[in-house]
Design an enzyme around this catalytic site. Structure first.
Site, mmCIF file in Angstrom:
data_model
loop_
_atom_site.group_PDB
_atom_site.id
_atom_site.type_symbol
_atom_site.label_atom_id
_atom_site.label_comp_id
_atom_site.label_asym_id
_atom_site.label_seq_id
_atom_site.Cartn_x
_atom_site.Cartn_y
_atom_site.Cartn_z
ATOM 1 N N ARG A 247 0.970 -1.151 -0.137
ATOM 2 C CA ARG A 247 -0.027 0.040 0.009
ATOM 3 C C ARG A 247 0.976 1.135 0.024
ATOM 4 O O ARG A 247 2.076 1.156 0.740
ATOM 5 C CB ARG A 247 -0.979 -0.101 1.081
ATOM 6 C CG ARG A 247 -2.091 -0.836 1.165
ATOM 7 C CD ARG A 247 -2.988 -0.736 0.209
ATOM 8 N NE ARG A 247 -4.063 -1.518 0.104
ATOM 9 C CZ ARG A 247 -4.498 -2.565 -0.442
ATOM 10 N NH1 ARG A 247 -3.280 -2.977 -1.210
ATOM 11 N NH2 ARG A 247 -5.452 -3.124 -0.630
ATOM 12 N N GLU A 276 -4.427 7.029 -4.414
ATOM 13 C CA GLU A 276 -4.715 6.299 -5.712
ATOM 14 C C GLU A 276 -6.240 6.712 -6.194
ATOM 15 O O GLU A 276 -7.107 6.891 -5.301
ATOM 16 C CB GLU A 276 -4.818 4.838 -5.615
ATOM 17 C CG GLU A 276 -3.262 4.275 -5.615
ATOM 18 C CD GLU A 276 -3.370 2.786 -5.454
ATOM 19 O OE1 GLU A 276 -4.255 1.935 -5.788
ATOM 20 O OE2 GLU A 276 -2.153 2.272 -5.206
ATOM 21 N N HIS A 294 -1.378 0.100 -9.864
ATOM 22 C CA HIS A 294 -1.755 -0.877 -9.125
ATOM 23 C C HIS A 294 -2.252 -2.354 -9.992
ATOM 24 O O HIS A 294 -3.305 -2.690 -10.061
ATOM 25 C CB HIS A 294 -2.970 -0.526 -8.288
ATOM 26 C CG HIS A 294 -3.135 -1.185 -6.954
ATOM 27 N ND1 HIS A 294 -3.487 -0.603 -5.933
ATOM 28 C CD2 HIS A 294 -2.969 -2.546 -6.914
ATOM 29 C CE1 HIS A 294 -3.704 -1.763 -5.039
ATOM 30 N NE2 HIS A 294 -3.237 -2.728 -5.320
ATOM 31 N N GLY A 296 -1.202 -5.180 -9.333
ATOM 32 C CA GLY A 296 -0.643 -6.482 -8.757
ATOM 33 C C GLY A 296 -1.590 -7.627 -8.954
ATOM 34 O O GLY A 296 -1.069 -8.869 -9.203
#
Length: 341
Positions: A247, A276, A294, A296
């Site tokens: 994060r 974000e 982001h 992931g």
């Protein structure tokens, strides 16, 4: 009458699994409320969500009803006993408000491990070898940037420090060991299931002093905001790299930028950011940084696994009174909870 459960947002990949896991045991209602006020109104007598006992939620639902903060949790009726969050990180749900309200919260650990670890591995390789800036140069028809070889390193033999050796960190350790990289780590306690080649450091700063690449894998909680700050960043070897797939708020972004500006950090690989989808424009000034939006778990295989795991937690709650993936804040009282349920 079957207990009512809500699907808060859209099931993208696991449509058949909703029927398989919940179809015969629950009244499944898909949330279609346009905003938070109407969402909470529907829990009242005669509403579509009246007497709901469980909620499946994922981050896209925040677009309409917002995150599951204290205000929303406090507005839920006493019938709601379980929230199955789709995601390993559950900071969009106020876990303390859930505890106060008597609502249990589960997440989806394990389902995200491989995808997030491979994202971290990509960022490690890209930053050490500077592949991102090289690709941008090629797309501008400039071939290789001059002097790039003076700033790049092979991954083999470098020391990877993992901050938080949970599921994702352990998977990254396995991947990195194949090169091989030396793998060292720090967690709140030594992981008894860590691979034998992972060296545990109780003292963080001793670990950082030996680190070529620091990869961050701790959850976002109040106590981890700014955890990787000025002190820890300056404790890293000069020329080290920071990778973050956890994060954004776990790293003190201003301290990291200062270290990039003065050269203490050679590069950074970031998949997450404090605000974000906003990105600090100062980060765009560093060509040696690899940035991702982001990514992931952004693949259909992992996302389906996450949906299924969250739905399975709801199924298990309905059939046994218990879900496998209760978040850590509840685990200390787990035996009492089981008895009560």
């Amino acid at each position: 009458m079957a207990p009512r459960v809500l699907i808060c947002s859209t099931i993208v990949w696991a449509h058949d699994d909703v029927k398989r896991l919940l179809g015969g045991i629950a009244d499944v209602v898909y949330v279609d409320s346009p905003d938070r006020k109407s969402f909470l109104e529907e829990f009242k007598q005669g509403g579509k969500y009246e007497n709901a006992v469980g909620i499946y939620r994922e981050n896209e639902s925040a677009r309409k009803i917002g995150i599951f903060d204290k205000e929303l949790i406090d507005g839920l009726p006493s019938s709601v006993k379980w929230i199955a969050h789709n995601g390993a990180g559950y900071d969009p749900v106020d876990v303390h408000a859930c505890k106060a309200k008597g609502i249990y919260l589960s997440n989806t650990p394990g389902a995200v491990d491989d995808a997030t670890a491979t994202t971290a591995l990509y960022l490690i390789i890209s930053t050490l070898r500077q592949y991102s800036v090289a690709e941008r140069s090629l797309r501008e028809l400039k071939w290789k940037p001059k002097g790039l070889n003076r700033r790049t390193h092979d991954i083999t033999g470098k020391t990877l420090a993992i901050l938080g050796l949970g599921g994702i960190g352990t998977r990254l350790a396995v991947l990195a060991h194949a090169f091989p990289m030396r793998v060292i780590y720090h967690s709140r306690t030594k992981n008894p299931d860590a691979p034998e080649y992972c060296e545990y450091f109780e003292n963080v700063e001793e670990m950082l002093a030996q680190t070529d690449v620091l990869s961050v894998h701790v959850p976002l909680r109040n106590e981890t905001i700014g955890l990787v700050g000025e002190k820890w960043i300056r404790a890293l070897k000069p020329g080290a790299i920071i990778v973050n797939t956890a994060r954004g708020k776990i790293i003190d972004e201003e301290a990291m930028i200062r270290a990039l500006e003065d050269g203490h950090l050679a590069a950074a690989g970031l998949d997450v950011f404090p605000n974000e989808p906003g990105v600090n424009p100062r980060l765009l000034e560093f060509p040696q940084i690899t940035l991702l939006p982001h990514m992931g778990t952004e693949n259909q295989d992992t996302q389906r696994q996450m949906e299924v795991r969250a739905l399975t937690n709801l199924r298990d709650f309905l059939t046994t009174g218990w879900g496998k993936d209760l978040v850590i804040e509840f685990k200390q009282q787990s035996s009492k909870v089981k008895q009560k349920l």
